[in-house]
Design a protein around this motif. Structure first.
Motif, PDB file in Angstrom:
ATOM      1  N   GLY A 171      31.294  14.163  17.309  1.00 33.84           N
ATOM      2  CA  GLY A 171      31.882  15.319  17.573  1.00 33.84           C
ATOM      3  C   GLY A 171      31.029  16.359  18.370  1.00 33.84           C
ATOM      4  N   LEU A 172      29.969  15.793  19.000  1.00 32.76           N
ATOM      5  CA  LEU A 172      29.319  16.439  20.000  1.00 32.76           C
ATOM      6  C   LEU A 172      29.432  16.285  21.227  1.00 32.76           C
TER       7      LEU A 172
ATOM      8  N   GLY B 172      17.279  23.123  21.383  1.00 33.24           N
ATOM      9  CA  GLY B 172      17.355  23.587  19.837  1.00 33.24           C
ATOM     10  C   GLY B 172      18.391  22.827  19.139  1.00 33.24           C
ATOM     11  N   GLN B 173      19.025  21.746  19.530  1.00 32.20           N
ATOM     12  CA  GLN B 173      20.294  20.866  18.950  1.00 32.20           C
ATOM     13  C   GLN B 173      19.802  19.441  18.797  1.00 32.20           C
ATOM     14  N   ARG B 174      18.427  19.281  19.057  1.00 26.37           N
ATOM     15  CA  ARG B 174      17.940  17.734  19.129  1.00 26.37           C
ATOM     16  C   ARG B 174      18.152  16.964  17.903  1.00 26.37           C
ATOM     17  N   ALA B 175      17.725  17.852  16.813  1.00 24.86           N
ATOM     18  CA  ALA B 175      18.086  17.148  15.635  1.00 24.86           C
ATOM     19  C   ALA B 175      19.385  16.719  15.283  1.00 24.86           C
ATOM     20  N   GLU B 176      20.184  17.467  15.508  1.00 24.27           N
ATOM     21  CA  GLU B 176      21.781  17.157  15.370  1.00 24.27           C
ATOM     22  C   GLU B 176      22.153  15.897  16.274  1.00 24.27           C
ATOM     23  N   TYR B 177      21.640  15.848  17.417  1.00 27.23           N
ATOM     24  CA  TYR B 177      21.888  14.597  18.118  1.00 27.23           C
ATOM     25  C   TYR B 177      21.334  13.519  17.714  1.00 27.23           C
ATOM     26  N   LEU B 178      19.973  13.606  17.212  1.00 28.52           N
ATOM     27  CA  LEU B 178      19.377  12.562  16.691  1.00 28.52           C
ATOM     28  C   LEU B 178      20.033  11.674  15.451  1.00 28.52           C
TER      29      LEU B 178
ATOM     30  N   VAL C   8      23.142   9.922  16.527  1.00 27.24           N
ATOM     31  CA  VAL C   8      22.598   8.574  16.994  1.00 27.24           C
ATOM     32  C   VAL C   8      22.195   7.604  15.927  1.00 27.24           C
ATOM     33  N   ALA C   9      21.418   8.350  14.957  1.00 21.86           N
ATOM     34  CA  ALA C   9      21.235   7.127  13.863  1.00 21.86           C
ATOM     35  C   ALA C   9      22.189   6.946  13.021  1.00 21.86           C
ATOM     36  N   ASP C  10      23.063   7.853  12.761  1.00 21.89           N
ATOM     37  CA  ASP C  10      24.285   7.407  11.901  1.00 21.89           C
ATOM     38  C   ASP C  10      25.052   6.658  12.791  1.00 21.89           C
ATOM     39  N   GLY C  11      25.214   6.358  14.034  1.00 24.51           N
ATOM     40  CA  GLY C  11      25.950   5.559  14.681  1.00 24.51           C
ATOM     41  C   GLY C  11      25.394   4.220  14.922  1.00 24.51           C
TER      42      GLY C  11
END
Length: 551
Positions: free
Chosen positions: A74-75, A90-96, A99-102
């Motif tokens: 959803g990003l 500031g949103q690098r953790a959410e994107y990582l 990617v890890a969940d996918g």
């Protein structure tokens, strides 16, 4: 503290003097300003994005997987920068985490085998385990090749045939498909490296069983413009190109201090594969092979008269030899024979040579004319006028002689008596300066800068607009400190007329009186106080009129 208290009091009076709609508008604008300032502090002014995975360059296939995993979470704030991923700061953790969940994280070399070994269950067959490990090994080899600087993407496939027959040997073949990065190419040297890498990674695979294919446009010429020997199948041309490249590199090493120098070598190679020469030369004196010598000797003797007669000499009772009574005759013969076998001597010389040996080579060296001018300027640092053609000609001739003396000893010469400088050709070519790169215009720089920081500029614009609107609302508020409902109260004003107010006879000598007019004002109390100060009599008349009407 006094200044702060006064400011708070003024703001409070200002808000009390506003209408409810103005208060709501001012509060919303103030909230927009605060949110804009917070946004600017959070994202800073250096840019709204940062690289994912430390700015590592990733292949297109892996980038597609990463973007799919981010979209699934959803990003939608990421964007590509070449082969890298940019995400909001500031949103690098959410994107990582997305990617890890996918399951799209870039894999390491060893994670393929580890994942393959841990994926099997207790009831899995050996064949399934073998196939899974084989796929993991293919992925690992492809990842190793992709980490080479000149490779953009690579796919490795190999298959093995089960052993058959009495020899129990299987056939293992592989194919390596490589897509070079822009500006690079798959030359034979690189193909040989890939063949050895894959062949030594699979047990039972030979180097000749690995085929390397380029997914780009290659023609046997490397990215540096050189032609490699492995591009030819014929042994003659393969040996010739290898020798020419060797000579070219040796000459370039000797002339590396000359900027812009170019060298090309043309060699003549003996095309004889193998030659054996045998020379036989007879000697003047023969050599004995064998010699045989035979010696014979014989002796014969006779007695004159035939000996003593009678039974005494001939009978069985004879006793010894009687003394010689008669003379004896003797003869002796000797014979010697020698046999010798001789052979004529000879000298034998056997010479065996292997073909493809260099016979003679030629070199062409080109030097830019700008280097000649540079030498002249170094020798004449105080010269103000440009060099003349005669001055440059002297420098050019001296330079050509030096280059020839450097190159000649590096070449192969068969005919020692000929001119040794005929194999070297040095040419000074005109140098054309490259066109100057025009700097970017102000409009281009401004457009690029706005494209990078458009979000920051947008928030600054919203904040400035909010401040301007808030300022206009504050300036439009009426003066006074009345109650919030004072905006609806009527206002009394006094105007002068030619006739006396309140009379009907219209006498001209009566004093002029003010006539009341009612208009919408801010505060009735304030209007009455102002009228009392300006005209007390008119204020008293108004009050009397109101009291009389009310009675």
């Amino acid at each position: 503290m006094d200044f702060l208290n006064q400011a708070i009091a003024q703001v409070s009076d200002l808000f009390r003097s506003m209408t409810p709609g103005a208060r709501i508008t001012a509060g919303l604008l103030l909230a927009v300003v605060v949110i804009s300032i917070g946004y600017l502090f959070q994202y800073q002014s250096a840019g709204p994005d940062e690289f994912l995975f430390g700015g590592a360059y990733l292949p297109n296939g892996q980038l597609n997987q990463i973007e799919a995993a981010i979209a699934k979470a959803g990003l939608n704030g990421q964007r590509r920068d070449g082969n890298r991923i940019l995400v909001p700061r500031g949103q690098r953790a959410e994107y990582l985490a997305a990617v890890a969940d996918g399951g799209a994280l870039p894999a390491n070399f060893h994670t393929y085998l580890e994942s393959a070994l841990s994926a099997g269950g207790p009831w899995e067959s050996n064949e399934t385990t073998r196939v899974r490990l084989k796929i993991a090994r293919q992925q690992m080899l492809g990842e190793i090749i992709r980490h080479m600087d000149w490779v953009e993407d690579a796919v490795v496939l190999y298959d093995e045939q089960q052993p058959r027959g009495l020899r129990r040997t299987g056939l293992v073949t592989a194919s390596v498909n490589v897509k070079p990065v822009l500006g690079e190419s798959l030359d034979p040297r690189r193909a040989g490296i890939l063949q050895k890498l894959v062949a030594h990674s699979v047990v039972g695979m030979r180097v000749e069983d690995v085929v390397v294919t380029s997914l780009g446009a290659d023609n046997g010429i490397g990215s540096d413009g050189n032609v490699y020997p492995d591009a030819f199948q014929n042994e003659y041309y393969k040996t010739r190109v290898a020798y020419e490249q060797y000579k070219k590199q040796s000459i370039l090493n000797a002339l590396r201090d000359i900027p812009g120098v170019r060298v090309e070598v043309n060699a003549e190679i003996d095309n004889t594969v193998q030659e054996t020469t045998q020379n036989l030369k007879p000697e003047k004196q023969g050599t004995a092979l064998s010699a045989v010598t035979v010696e014979e000797e014989s002796t014969q003797g006779t007695v004159d008269g035939g000996g003593r007669p009678g039974t005494t000499a001939q009978g069985p009772n004879r006793q010894g030899t009687l003394p010689q009574l008669q003379a004896q005759t003797q003869s002796k013969t000797s014979k010697s024979t020698e046999e010798t076998n001789n052979i004529v001597g000879q000298e034998q010389t056997v010479r065996q040579t292997t073909g493809f040996t260099p016979k003679e080579d030629w070199a062409t060296v080109t030097i830019p004319h700008s280097y000649v001018e540079t030498i002249w300027k170094q020798r004449n640092p105080d010269a103000t006028a440009p060099p003349k053609e005669e001055d440059l000609r002297l420098v050019q001739e001296n330079l050509i002689t030096k280059v020839e003396n450097i190159v000649v000893p590096l070449l192969t010469r068969q005919n020692k008596g000929e001119d040794q400088y005929k194999q070297v050709r040095v040419e000074i070519v005109d140098s054309i300066p490259p066109p100057d790169i025009e700097p970017l215009s102000f409009a281009s720089n401004a457009t690029a800068w706005i494209g990078n920081y458009w979000s920051t500029l947008a928030m600054i614009g919203v904040a400035m607009f909010s401040l301007l609107v808030l300022k206009s609302v504050v300036k439009g508020a009426p003066a006074g400190s009345g109650s919030p409902l004072s905006g609806a109260a009527p206002t009394l004003t006094v105007h002068s007329d030619d006739t006396a107010g309140g009379g009907s006879d219209g006498e001209s000598d009566a004093p002029q009186r003010s006539r009341l007019r009612i208009k919408k004002g801010v505060s009735l109390k304030g209007d009455l106080a102002q009228m009392v100060q300006e005209d007390p009599e008119a204020a008293a008349a108004i009050l009397k009129s109101w009291i009389g009407k009310a009675a």
